[in-house]
Motif scaffolding. Structure first.
Motif, PDB file in Angstrom:
ATOM      1  N   GLY A 195     -25.341-123.638  10.504  1.00  0.00           N
ATOM      2  CA  GLY A 195     -26.229-122.985  11.837  1.00  0.00           C
ATOM      3  C   GLY A 195     -25.450-121.901  12.227  1.00  0.00           C
ATOM      4  O   GLY A 195     -25.988-121.084  12.545  1.00  0.00           O
ATOM      5  N   ILE A 196     -24.132-122.131  12.608  1.00  0.00           N
ATOM      6  CA  ILE A 196     -23.329-121.071  13.197  1.00  0.00           C
ATOM      7  C   ILE A 196     -23.219-119.945  12.281  1.00  0.00           C
ATOM      8  O   ILE A 196     -23.415-118.694  12.622  1.00  0.00           O
ATOM      9  CB  ILE A 196     -21.902-121.647  13.439  1.00  0.00           C
ATOM     10  CG1 ILE A 196     -21.994-122.546  14.741  1.00  0.00           C
ATOM     11  CG2 ILE A 196     -20.879-120.372  13.907  1.00  0.00           C
ATOM     12  CD1 ILE A 196     -20.841-123.218  15.038  1.00  0.00           C
TER      13      ILE A 196
ATOM     14  N   ALA B 279     -27.736-120.402  19.023  1.00  0.00           N
ATOM     15  CA  ALA B 279     -26.780-120.382  20.216  1.00  0.00           C
ATOM     16  C   ALA B 279     -25.630-119.452  19.975  1.00  0.00           C
ATOM     17  O   ALA B 279     -25.108-118.890  20.752  1.00  0.00           O
ATOM     18  CB  ALA B 279     -26.071-121.812  20.022  1.00  0.00           C
ATOM     19  N   VAL B 280     -25.203-118.981  18.723  1.00  0.00           N
ATOM     20  CA  VAL B 280     -24.236-118.296  18.407  1.00  0.00           C
ATOM     21  C   VAL B 280     -24.388-116.812  18.479  1.00  0.00           C
ATOM     22  O   VAL B 280     -23.806-115.932  18.840  1.00  0.00           O
ATOM     23  CB  VAL B 280     -23.794-118.295  16.916  1.00  0.00           C
ATOM     24  CG1 VAL B 280     -24.733-117.862  15.895  1.00  0.00           C
ATOM     25  CG2 VAL B 280     -22.197-117.928  16.648  1.00  0.00           C
ATOM     26  N   GLY B 281     -25.877-116.605  18.920  1.00  0.00           N
ATOM     27  CA  GLY B 281     -26.298-115.057  18.769  1.00  0.00           C
ATOM     28  C   GLY B 281     -25.622-114.295  19.989  1.00  0.00           C
ATOM     29  O   GLY B 281     -25.161-113.088  19.759  1.00  0.00           O
ATOM     30  N   PHE B 282     -25.523-114.791  21.185  1.00  0.00           N
ATOM     31  CA  PHE B 282     -25.191-114.045  22.402  1.00  0.00           C
ATOM     32  C   PHE B 282     -23.554-113.783  22.300  1.00  0.00           C
ATOM     33  O   PHE B 282     -23.102-112.799  22.322  1.00  0.00           O
ATOM     34  CB  PHE B 282     -25.628-114.768  23.855  1.00  0.00           C
ATOM     35  CG  PHE B 282     -25.038-113.958  24.853  1.00  0.00           C
ATOM     36  CD1 PHE B 282     -25.452-112.794  25.354  1.00  0.00           C
ATOM     37  CD2 PHE B 282     -23.934-114.694  25.713  1.00  0.00           C
ATOM     38  CE1 PHE B 282     -24.825-112.054  26.339  1.00  0.00           C
ATOM     39  CE2 PHE B 282     -23.286-113.978  26.649  1.00  0.00           C
ATOM     40  CZ  PHE B 282     -23.883-112.736  27.064  1.00  0.00           C
TER      41      PHE B 282
ATOM     42  N   GLY C 286     -29.326-111.217  21.854  1.00  0.00           N
ATOM     43  CA  GLY C 286     -28.948-112.673  21.876  1.00  0.00           C
ATOM     44  C   GLY C 286     -29.352-113.671  22.818  1.00  0.00           C
ATOM     45  O   GLY C 286     -29.453-114.750  22.831  1.00  0.00           O
ATOM     46  N   VAL C 287     -29.535-112.926  23.981  1.00  0.00           N
ATOM     47  CA  VAL C 287     -30.032-113.692  25.084  1.00  0.00           C
ATOM     48  C   VAL C 287     -31.523-114.163  24.822  1.00  0.00           C
ATOM     49  O   VAL C 287     -31.816-115.278  25.203  1.00  0.00           O
ATOM     50  CB  VAL C 287     -30.112-112.746  26.344  1.00  0.00           C
ATOM     51  CG1 VAL C 287     -30.609-113.352  27.626  1.00  0.00           C
ATOM     52  CG2 VAL C 287     -28.509-112.466  26.573  1.00  0.00           C
TER      53      VAL C 287
ATOM     54  N   SER D   9     -33.641-118.576  23.205  1.00  0.00           N
ATOM     55  CA  SER D   9     -34.694-119.381  23.591  1.00  0.00           C
ATOM     56  C   SER D   9     -35.079-120.408  22.158  1.00  0.00           C
ATOM     57  O   SER D   9     -35.668-121.358  22.296  1.00  0.00           O
ATOM     58  CB  SER D   9     -35.717-118.576  23.742  1.00  0.00           C
ATOM     59  OG  SER D   9     -36.279-117.845  22.688  1.00  0.00           O
ATOM     60  N   LYS D  10     -34.402-119.708  21.097  1.00  0.00           N
ATOM     61  CA  LYS D  10     -34.666-120.729  19.918  1.00  0.00           C
ATOM     62  C   LYS D  10     -33.820-121.997  19.922  1.00  0.00           C
ATOM     63  O   LYS D  10     -34.094-122.854  19.195  1.00  0.00           O
ATOM     64  CB  LYS D  10     -34.352-119.975  18.671  1.00  0.00           C
ATOM     65  CG  LYS D  10     -35.033-120.504  17.106  1.00  0.00           C
ATOM     66  CD  LYS D  10     -34.671-119.502  16.117  1.00  0.00           C
ATOM     67  CE  LYS D  10     -35.172-120.074  14.732  1.00  0.00           C
ATOM     68  NZ  LYS D  10     -34.815-119.217  13.691  1.00  0.00           N
ATOM     69  N   LEU D  11     -32.863-121.857  20.819  1.00  0.00           N
ATOM     70  CA  LEU D  11     -32.142-123.023  20.966  1.00  0.00           C
ATOM     71  C   LEU D  11     -33.031-124.426  21.463  1.00  0.00           C
ATOM     72  O   LEU D  11     -32.972-125.370  21.045  1.00  0.00           O
ATOM     73  CB  LEU D  11     -31.079-122.840  22.177  1.00  0.00           C
ATOM     74  CG  LEU D  11     -29.872-122.260  22.186  1.00  0.00           C
ATOM     75  CD1 LEU D  11     -29.387-121.882  23.326  1.00  0.00           C
ATOM     76  CD2 LEU D  11     -28.806-122.970  21.124  1.00  0.00           C
ATOM     77  N   ILE D  12     -34.075-124.113  22.238  1.00  0.00           N
ATOM     78  CA  ILE D  12     -35.008-125.028  22.718  1.00  0.00           C
ATOM     79  C   ILE D  12     -36.219-125.006  21.621  1.00  0.00           C
ATOM     80  O   ILE D  12     -36.711-126.227  21.433  1.00  0.00           O
ATOM     81  CB  ILE D  12     -35.446-124.555  24.255  1.00  0.00           C
ATOM     82  CG1 ILE D  12     -34.253-124.683  25.132  1.00  0.00           C
ATOM     83  CG2 ILE D  12     -36.591-125.848  24.409  1.00  0.00           C
ATOM     84  CD1 ILE D  12     -34.820-124.207  26.517  1.00  0.00           C
ATOM     85  N   SER D  13     -36.691-123.887  21.257  1.00  0.00           N
ATOM     86  CA  SER D  13     -37.818-124.190  20.417  1.00  0.00           C
ATOM     87  C   SER D  13     -37.703-124.690  19.012  1.00  0.00           C
ATOM     88  O   SER D  13     -38.289-125.437  18.453  1.00  0.00           O
ATOM     89  CB  SER D  13     -38.289-122.832  20.246  1.00  0.00           C
ATOM     90  OG  SER D  13     -37.350-121.804  19.370  1.00  0.00           O
TER      91      SER D  13
END
Length: 462
Positions: A141-142, A89-92, A392-393, A397-401
């Protein structure tokens, strides 16, 4: 991006290619940093080593954490899922802050180091599982997300002409740095020493990340290495081959422009599927091996081999993609990843330990290779200037994966057993290979659709 102050005055000029892309040439790496640019492979690699244990070694500590805190196995897998959620989540937002200059690379690394330490501290002393969700799941995680995004995008900026192998090498640190900790958590840590072990690991990882981050420095926007002419074919066969197979983006896409292209969302979905398979393997290979009757030492060895091959595969696949093209390599990796899931299941059913180890390594190779491929492909398709935000966008997708591969993976295993879960994972891998066939750089015409000039002049006469 932070402003770079040059120690000496050097002649700088900007050139534009036929697509309108701007290249800044004149400064060397030593002019900008006072040291060679390979150091910006070494230090990002060290930073990735520092966060590898938080993901790849975490499930190896499952038994001890369960006994020490009385957390259920479900909590262990969801803790990992929450960690992955925040890491992605922090990537973007981190990319946006980095490119605006509000978050220098050095500060991002220091914050990430602190988050990593807080994660291990909470695992050691959490009075309740909620504290672990906050400390390990959210803060660690962050922190890992800040480190990951900074390290991966930094190396791409310094090697815009041959980024595949270098990005893969740095990305590999995210896996094989966990190997000693897998054995430490599996074979040494127990109820008598788990707090001291976890805190010590946290301190070591924090120091490694902070020291590496101290040396981080961004190049100027549009920077291009002075020894490679962006408007002519290079004399270096490695550079020439890499640019022919993976030509630079036709322009520097902003995040707003990138999200309007269908290919970005195809990449997003493809990474979601393949990362989900990778995380599923990380989370369930150890319990699957134990349920199949393999000894704990064998399972730990399998997990370590998976991590080693996962990390090594990231570097190797980057080099291969420089030679044969990013998309073609991605298709191959997706097929390998899918077939490996069938192999892991078959090895357990047959009770074959050598086959289990082999399939574990193959699965690790495929699962690790996808990340540097997508990182380099994002820069190839959308440019380096906004790569932190654009990747980051894609990486979001790893948010969900993460939640699907770990948390929902536990649900699928409970409902369909390991057989159904591994068959589903393998099928998703094969489907991802089909999707990857349709990935193409936006704005670049296909070679088979380019019409020759009916009235050639100048060089076109040759």
């Amino acid at each position: 991006m932070t402003t770079t102050e040059l120690p000496t005055s050097v002649p700088v000029k900007e050139v534009t290619d036929r697509n309108g892309r701007v290249y800044r040439i004149g400064e060397t790496d030593r002019d900008i940093m006072g040291r060679p640019r390979w150091t910006m492979v070494l230090f990002p690699w060290m930073g990735m080593l520092g966060i590898s244990s938080s993901e790849y070694a975490f499930t190896s500590a499952e038994d001890t954490l369960h006994e020490a805190h009385l957390w259920s196995s479900g909590h262990i897998f969801w803790l990992m899922g929450v960690w992955i959620f925040f890491q992605a989540a922090v990537g973007f937002p981190a990319g946006q802050l980095r490119e605006s200059g509000r978050l220098p690379a050095r500060h991002a690394m220091f914050l990430g180091a602190l988050g990593t330490f807080l994660g291990y501290l909470s695992l050691a002393y959490a009075p309740h599982v909620i504290v672990a969700y906050l400390g390990y799941g959210m803060f660690s995680g962050i922190g890992a997300g800040l480190i990951y995004a900074t390290c991966v995008n930094m190396v791409g900026k310094w090697y815009p002409e041959r980024k595949g192998g270098k990005t893969g090498l740095v990305n590999g640190g995210f896996a094989y740095g966990s190997v000693p900790f897998v054995f430490l958590f599996t074979s040494y840590m127990d109820l008598s020493n788990y707090q001291g072990v976890l805190v010590s690991v946290g301190v070591i990882c924090c120091v490694v990340v902070a020291v590496a981050g101290w040396f981080f420095k961004d190049p100027p926007k549009h920077w291009w290495p002075v020894h490679v002419d962006p408007l002519k074919k290079s004399d270096d066969p490695r550079v020439r081959r890499a640019l022919e197979k993976n030509p630079p983006a036709v322009k520097q896409y902003t995040p707003r422009e990138a999200v309007r292209t269908p290919v970005l969302w195809m990449m997003w979905f493809c990474l979601l599927c393949t990362a989900g398979i990778n995380i599923f393997g990380i989370a369930f290979q150890v319990p699957f091996g134990k349920d199949m009757g393999f000894a704990g030492g064998i399972v730990a060895t399998a997990m370590s081999l998976k991590a080693i091959v996962n990390g090594t595969g990231r570097g190797v696949i980057g080099w291969i993609s420089d030679r044969y093209g990013r998309r073609n390599t991605l298709v191959f990796v997706c097929v390998v990843l899918g077939l490996a899931q069938y192999g892991v299941l078959a090895s357990g059913s047959l009770g074959s330990m050598p086959f289990f180890l082999l399939c574990s390594m193959v699965s690790g190779f495929g699962g690790g290779a996808i990340f540097p491929l997508f990182a380099a492909m994002t820069a190839d398709y959308f440019g380096e200037n906004h790569n932190a935000s654009n990747y980051g966008v894609v990486y979001s997708s790893k948010l969900i994966s993460g939640l699907v591969g770990s948390g929902m993976g536990a649900v699928v295993v409970a409902a369909w057993d390991y057989e159904g879960a591994f068959i589903l994972a393998g099928s998703v891998g094969i489907a991802s290979a089909v999707l990857a066939l349709f990935l193409r750089a936006p704005g670049r015409p296909r070679a088979d659709r380019v019409e020759p000039n009916p009235h050639p002049t100048g060089r076109e006469m040759a």
